[in-house]
Design a protein around this motif. Structure first.
Motif, mmCIF file in Angstrom:
data_model
loop_
_atom_site.group_PDB
_atom_site.id
_atom_site.type_symbol
_atom_site.label_atom_id
_atom_site.label_comp_id
_atom_site.label_asym_id
_atom_site.label_seq_id
_atom_site.Cartn_x
_atom_site.Cartn_y
_atom_site.Cartn_z
ATOM 1 N N CYS A 75 33.687 35.690 38.297
ATOM 2 C CA CYS A 75 34.262 34.395 37.895
ATOM 3 C C CYS A 75 35.640 34.173 38.514
ATOM 4 O O CYS A 75 35.977 33.052 38.914
ATOM 5 N N ASN A 78 35.107 33.393 42.302
ATOM 6 C CA ASN A 78 34.393 32.145 42.587
ATOM 7 C C ASN A 78 34.709 31.095 41.517
ATOM 8 O O ASN A 78 33.880 30.788 40.670
ATOM 9 N N PRO A 79 35.902 30.529 41.585
ATOM 10 C CA PRO A 79 36.244 29.534 40.557
ATOM 11 C C PRO A 79 35.419 28.257 40.747
ATOM 12 O O PRO A 79 35.066 27.883 41.864
ATOM 13 N N ARG A 80 35.140 27.604 39.633
ATOM 14 C CA ARG A 80 34.404 26.343 39.666
ATOM 15 C C ARG A 80 35.234 25.287 38.961
ATOM 16 O O ARG A 80 35.836 25.547 37.922
ATOM 17 N N ASN A 81 35.212 24.094 39.519
ATOM 18 C CA ASN A 81 35.948 22.992 38.926
ATOM 19 C C ASN A 81 34.943 21.966 38.420
ATOM 20 O O ASN A 81 34.186 21.383 39.193
ATOM 21 N N TYR A 82 34.946 21.772 37.125
ATOM 22 C CA TYR A 82 34.036 20.800 36.520
ATOM 23 C C TYR A 82 34.766 19.505 36.166
ATOM 24 O O TYR A 82 34.271 18.696 35.398
#
Length: 99
Positions: A75, A78-82
Motif C-alpha cells: 500500500c 502503490n498509493p491510490r487516489n480516490y
C-alpha cells in the motif's frame, strides 16, 4: 341368498382391486417425491460446495497477521487516489486549475 353372496364377493374383489391400485399409486407418488427431494438436496449441496470454493478463493486475498507487513508495504509503494468526480456519462472528471 346365493346371488347376494356372489354379488358381495364380486364387490369385495373390485374393492380390493381398487385399493391395490390406490396403494400402488401412493407408493409411486411417494417414490417420485423422494427422488425430487434427493435431486433438490444434490443441487443444494453442489451450490454450497461452489460457495465454499469461491470463499476459499477469496480468502487468499485476506489480510492476516502473517502477511500484514507485506500488505502495508504494498500500500505504501502503490498509493491510490480516490479523490475524483464522475460526470453523468460515467467519465472521470479531472480537477482543473483555474487561472
Amino acid at each position: 341368498m346365493a346371488w347376494n353372496d356372489a354379488e358381495n364377493k364380486r364387490l369385495q374383489e373390485r374393492r380390493e382391486e381398487r385399493l391395490q391400485k390406490e396403494e400402488a399409486a401412493e407408493r409411486e407418488r411417494r417414490l417420485r417425491g423422494a427422488e425430487y427431494q434427493a435431486t433438490l438436496m444434490e443441487e443444494f449441496i453442489k451450490e454450497k460446495e461452489k460457495e465454499v470454493l469461491q470463499l476459499q478463493e477469496e480468502a487468499k486475498s485476506f489480510i492476516t497477521p502473517e502477511n500484514l507487513d507485506q500488505r502495508i508495504e504494498e500500500c505504501l509503494n502503490n498509493p491510490r487516489n480516490y479523490n475524483y468526480a464522475i460526470d453523468k456519462e460515467g467519465r472521470i472528471a479531472k480537477r482543473s486549475i483555474l487561472p
